[in-house]
Design a protein around this motif. Structure first.
Motif, PDB file in Angstrom:
ATOM      1  N   ALA A  31       0.862  -1.208  -0.252  1.00  0.00           N
ATOM      2  CA  ALA A  31      -0.206  -0.134  -0.096  1.00  0.00           C
ATOM      3  C   ALA A  31       0.846   1.283   0.076  1.00  0.00           C
ATOM      4  O   ALA A  31       0.740   2.871  -0.788  1.00  0.00           O
ATOM      5  N   ALA A  32       1.866   1.635   0.865  1.00  0.00           N
ATOM      6  CA  ALA A  32       2.839   2.703   0.720  1.00  0.00           C
ATOM      7  C   ALA A  32       3.384   2.214  -0.386  1.00  0.00           C
ATOM      8  O   ALA A  32       3.300   3.681  -1.123  1.00  0.00           O
ATOM      9  N   THR A  74       2.580   1.491  -3.361  1.00  0.00           N
ATOM     10  CA  THR A  74       1.643   2.380  -4.680  1.00  0.00           C
ATOM     11  C   THR A  74       1.113   3.219  -3.988  1.00  0.00           C
ATOM     12  O   THR A  74       0.501   4.680  -5.499  1.00  0.00           O
ATOM     13  N   THR A  75       1.101   4.164  -2.932  1.00  0.00           N
ATOM     14  CA  THR A  75       0.479   5.242  -2.920  1.00  0.00           C
ATOM     15  C   THR A  75       1.725   6.652  -3.142  1.00  0.00           C
ATOM     16  O   THR A  75       2.061   7.075  -3.365  1.00  0.00           O
ATOM     17  N   HIS A  76       2.815   6.002  -2.926  1.00  0.00           N
ATOM     18  CA  HIS A  76       3.997   6.554  -3.089  1.00  0.00           C
ATOM     19  C   HIS A  76       4.149   6.018  -4.609  1.00  0.00           C
ATOM     20  O   HIS A  76       4.717   7.940  -5.225  1.00  0.00           O
ATOM     21  N   GLY A 129       2.180   6.029  -7.377  1.00  0.00           N
ATOM     22  CA  GLY A 129       0.836   7.355  -7.506  1.00  0.00           C
ATOM     23  C   GLY A 129       1.305   8.547  -6.665  1.00  0.00           C
ATOM     24  O   GLY A 129       0.794   9.498  -8.374  1.00  0.00           O
ATOM     25  N   ILE A 130       1.675   8.997  -6.527  1.00  0.00           N
ATOM     26  CA  ILE A 130       2.208  10.673  -5.502  1.00  0.00           C
ATOM     27  C   ILE A 130       2.715  11.206  -6.866  1.00  0.00           C
ATOM     28  O   ILE A 130       3.175  12.035  -7.362  1.00  0.00           O
TER      29      ILE A 130
END
Length: 230
Positions: free
Chosen positions: A219-220, A222-224, A226-227
């Protein structure tokens, strides 16, 4: 006389022989023959004696015989008082003296003595005594043999019971050992299953922790990423 020795024969004995031979000859013969004498004379005294005592108490007759014959088979005389004291009734003595003519009584030094009527009775009585003694010894040997047999059977029974008791004890011990081994096996199985269960729990815990950590990292990531793309 004519070269044949003279014999001194008791008149009572001769009368007994003749009367018995007269009975034996039967009604079809008129005279007593030499053949008849040879055939029956040896048993006349024996038959006469046994017929005379057969209806009298056997124990009293045996006491009389034992007392009135010596160990070497000779005629003996004893006090009538002693016979009565030993259990022989006066009536039996009277019968044997007056009716059966087997015994006679005589006075001696203020005592009444009793003896057999004639020496010719001695071999008959002595033979009866010997037969009783032989029967007694045979009975004693039979009892001894039965006692030995009884003891042997008891010993065999004792050994058999010991073997059976030992077999029971061994069987019970083996059953106890089997139960004990079964209990130990159950404990071991329980311990192994418990250990496997704990290992499984630990593995599951590690698996979920690893999975959560992977999820968090994913998740981290993916979030990273994505940003960064924005």
């Amino acid at each position: 006389m004519d070269g044949i020795p003279e014999l001194d024969v008791d008149s009572a004995v001769l009368s007994l022989y003749l009367s018995r031979l007269f009975i034996k000859k039967g009604p079809d013969k008129s005279t007593i023959t030499a053949e008849l004498v040879d055939q029956f004379s040896s048993d006349i005294i024996k038959d006469f004696y046994e017929e005379a005592v057969q209806d009298l108490p056997a124990d009293e007759i045996e006491k009389i015989e034992d007392e009135l014959i010596t160990y070497d088979g000779r005629r003996n005389n004893v006090s009538r008082y002693d016979l009565v004291r030993d259990g022989v009734s006066k009536q039996v003595i009277k019968t044997l003296v007056d009716d059966r003519k087997l015994l006679r009584q005589f006075s001696y030094q203020d005592d009444i003595r009793v003896e057999f009527m004639h020496d010719i009775l001695c071999p008959i009585v002595d033979d009866r005594i010997n037969q009783r003694e032989a029967a007694r010894k045979q009975a004693e040997e039979q009892r001894a043999q039965e006692e030995r047999q009884r003891k042997m059977l008891e010993e065999e029974q004792r050994k058999r019971e010991e073997i059976e008791a030992q077999a029971r004890a061994d069987r019970e011990r083996m059953e106890e050992e089997a139960l004990e081994q079964k209990r130990k096996n159950k404990i071991r199985l329980t311990a192994v299953l418990s250990l496997l269960f704990l290992v499984g729990l630990v593995w599951l815990a590690l698996y979920f922790l690893t999975l959560r950590e992977f999820s968090e990292n994913h998740a981290a990531y993916t979030t990273h990423n994505g940003i960064a793309l924005v």
